[in-house]
Motif scaffolding. Sequence first.
Motif, PDB file in Angstrom:
ATOM      1  N   THR A 120       4.632   3.939  11.998  1.00 53.83           N
ATOM      2  CA  THR A 120       4.608   4.399  13.376  1.00 53.83           C
ATOM      3  C   THR A 120       3.736   3.475  14.209  1.00 53.83           C
ATOM      4  O   THR A 120       4.120   3.041  15.294  1.00 53.83           O
ATOM      5  CB  THR A 120       4.041   5.822  13.448  1.00 53.83           C
ATOM      6  N   LEU A 121       2.565   3.150  13.688  1.00 54.20           N
ATOM      7  CA  LEU A 121       1.602   2.350  14.438  1.00 54.20           C
ATOM      8  C   LEU A 121       2.160   0.987  14.831  1.00 54.20           C
ATOM      9  O   LEU A 121       2.110   0.602  15.988  1.00 54.20           O
ATOM     10  CB  LEU A 121       0.328   2.164  13.608  1.00 54.20           C
ATOM     11  N   TYR A 122       2.724   0.277  13.806  1.00 54.81           N
ATOM     12  CA  TYR A 122       3.127  -1.082  14.137  1.00 54.81           C
ATOM     13  C   TYR A 122       4.358  -1.116  15.013  1.00 54.81           C
ATOM     14  O   TYR A 122       4.638  -2.112  15.658  1.00 54.81           O
ATOM     15  CB  TYR A 122       3.296  -1.942  12.882  1.00 54.81           C
ATOM     16  N   PHE A 123       5.090  -0.001  15.039  1.00 56.04           N
ATOM     17  CA  PHE A 123       6.303  -0.034  15.849  1.00 56.04           C
ATOM     18  C   PHE A 123       6.069   0.409  17.287  1.00 56.04           C
ATOM     19  O   PHE A 123       6.917   0.186  18.142  1.00 56.04           O
ATOM     20  CB  PHE A 123       7.399   0.813  15.199  1.00 56.04           C
ATOM     21  N   SER A 147       0.849  -1.190   0.000  1.00 60.14           N
ATOM     22  CA  SER A 147       0.000   0.000   0.000  1.00 60.14           C
ATOM     23  C   SER A 147       0.880   1.233   0.000  1.00 60.14           C
ATOM     24  O   SER A 147       1.710   1.420   0.877  1.00 60.14           O
ATOM     25  CB  SER A 147      -0.905   0.011   1.219  1.00 60.14           C
ATOM     26  N   LEU A 148       0.734   2.042  -1.011  1.00 58.08           N
ATOM     27  CA  LEU A 148       1.592   3.220  -1.128  1.00 58.08           C
ATOM     28  C   LEU A 148       1.153   4.294  -0.157  1.00 58.08           C
ATOM     29  O   LEU A 148       1.953   4.972   0.461  1.00 58.08           O
ATOM     30  CB  LEU A 148       1.536   3.751  -2.561  1.00 58.08           C
ATOM     31  N   ARG A 149      -0.167   4.423  -0.014  1.00 60.62           N
ATOM     32  CA  ARG A 149      -0.678   5.483   0.857  1.00 60.62           C
ATOM     33  C   ARG A 149      -0.607   5.049   2.318  1.00 60.62           C
ATOM     34  O   ARG A 149      -0.784   3.891   2.643  1.00 60.62           O
ATOM     35  CB  ARG A 149      -2.125   5.825   0.485  1.00 60.62           C
ATOM     36  N   GLY A 150      -0.338   6.002   3.207  1.00 63.00           N
ATOM     37  CA  GLY A 150      -0.397   5.737   4.644  1.00 63.00           C
ATOM     38  C   GLY A 150       0.729   4.857   5.159  1.00 63.00           C
ATOM     39  O   GLY A 150       0.647   4.312   6.241  1.00 63.00           O
ATOM     40  N   LYS A 151       1.789   4.687   4.339  1.00 62.87           N
ATOM     41  CA  LYS A 151       2.900   3.837   4.753  1.00 62.87           C
ATOM     42  C   LYS A 151       3.547   4.373   6.035  1.00 62.87           C
ATOM     43  O   LYS A 151       3.837   3.621   6.956  1.00 62.87           O
ATOM     44  CB  LYS A 151       3.929   3.770   3.633  1.00 62.87           C
ATOM     45  N   ALA A 152       3.755   5.688   6.068  1.00 61.58           N
ATOM     46  CA  ALA A 152       4.422   6.307   7.216  1.00 61.58           C
ATOM     47  C   ALA A 152       3.591   6.126   8.485  1.00 61.58           C
ATOM     48  O   ALA A 152       4.127   5.787   9.543  1.00 61.58           O
ATOM     49  CB  ALA A 152       4.663   7.788   6.941  1.00 61.58           C
TER      50      ALA A 152
END
Lengths: 299, 353
Positions: free
Chosen positions: A112-115, A103-108
């Motif tokens: 953050t979320l998964y980390f 998924s190109l969008r919302g990668k950033a």
Amino acid sequence: MQHNQTVARRLRGCKGYLYLAPSLIILLVFTVYPLIKAFAMSFCEDYSIIDGSFKGINLQNYQDLFADEVFLKALSNTTIYVVFVVPLSILLSLVLAVLIHNSLRGKALFQTLYFLPYVTSVIAIGIVWSWIFNSNYGLLNYFLSLFGIPAIPWLNDPHYALAALIIFSIWKSLAFNILIFLSGLASISQEIYQAARIDSTPRLRVFFKITVPQLRPIIVYAVLMGLINAFKVYNEVFSLFQSKAGPANSAITVVYYIYDKFYNSGDYGVASAAAVVLFVIILVLTMVQKSIAKEKEEA
Amino acid sequence: MKITIEHLTKQYGDFKAVDDLNLEIGDGELVGLLGPSGCGKSTTLFMLSGLTEPSAGRILFGDNDVTTIPPEDREIGLVFQNYALYPHMTVLENIMFPLINRKVPKQEARDRAEKMAAVVHLEGLLNRKPKALSGGQQQRVAIARALVKRPKVLLLDEPLSNLDAKLRVETREEIRRIQQEVQITTIFVTHDQEEAMSISDRIAVMDRGVLQQYEKPQEMYLNPVNEFVANFLGMPQINMFEGEITADGVWLNGHLLRSRQEMAAGQNLAPGKYRMGIRPENFELTADGPQQTASHVRMTGRDLLVFFKLDETEMRLLAHSDRQLERGSKFSARVRPGQLTIFGADGKTLAKV
């Protein structure tokens, strides 16, 4: 002249060891010595940590250990825990990593979320999750109630305590696994995926025939680390059940048992014996796993 | 399968990678897309494959407009520059992969893959993994994988750039042989003019996204439409300089290259300064005439490459290797009739005199 050179070389060698000394000393004092000591203690009957006295050198601690129902319970709990947490966590994080990667969008945002779980203290997360699991006000039961499932006493009923621990641990281990899978995915050449497109490869086949084999070394690593960490599960228990091992010891694990025997009961010998048993289990599993991985590599 | 490219354009922001390209490729033809890096040749190839979406224009395979058809449905074979073999699969599995994807029964897929492997001379290597193969062998696996599904069009992206010099010559003959054997319309990208000339039926030379010339190799070499093509084809390179046309003839730094009477063409060219070109092999040594001095001489085997100066302008001349020429030797030379190319201010070829 010849003699001087030899001395100089020897001095240079010494200098190297001097640089290494600080970390070597720390390693010896805090890792190697306790390891040997624990191994020795496990064979000492009625070992006293205060004066180092013991009744005799024998297998009494091991006999006591395997006669103790709580230990057997801890062993079976840990096994169930490993069997569920390791495969589920790896499968889930692999799928999530591929989704995030594609998924190109919302990668950033995702990154953050998964980390977050990885960098947050286990104790803090445990407290949050103990609220999520709360039988009356918890988020989890609220969602289940939307599907008409009655409230489950996750943390208070011995039947559900281990399940709660497993859910919590899978969630917590996702962060690290997704991270390493993402770095693995980034290293696969895009050309191979383009070639797969040209070859009209269906999406699921791309995943199983290209992505998974390409990630194999990383999956092997994740399984190995997952196994070792799962066998050593302790923090999760401690934080989720507020420093207990669940209702009626229902969520006790081997490391929790070791801790309890050592600090609460003062059975140093038995605690050491349990530690040695855990050590052997992990060692054997690691060796088996590595040889399987190697066999596949060569095939 | 005939291919028609109409007004094909690919734009990245303000940059036009390919600019209004028109090209027709006949059924079974082998066409080389030639140009320096960044000229848009690979972009064109990837638009043909469907992996890159054009900004404007159409691509037709036969009479079908395939412009919006995704790569998996275009019936093309593509050989990547780095081959892009599946590293965890054996040679046979690599070649079978596209067939299994198309639900060809396993036994049939195996037979077809083995047959295709034989066409590209890979027998005996079928159970190896790609990393146990040489560059040339990997190349042939990639070609077999591209051809096994019987595509209508074969696309090759710089297929020889990863091979060493000797293997390159062998492999390009191999590509030609395979292409003739399976009679497939083939387009390949290269920056190597010799490679393009030696195996293509026709060459399309591109520069900065714009098609310069589309011609048979020999015709293109002999009659380049402009300075760029003249410069790009030929090794050693064509001698380029600024000369002058007067009422008497063509001059360079006070040397008469061609007298007015000898000019076969270009009689109508107005006097003035022009860009001009002479291919090194179009000088011939003469017994008399003004003397030149060789500044150095390089033996290349079949030829001697002689460097000399016409005043300020350095020239390269190819002479037969049995000539006794060395550094400092004196000799006379002239430009063979009709082999002095005159270019206009816009770079277009005006005449060969």
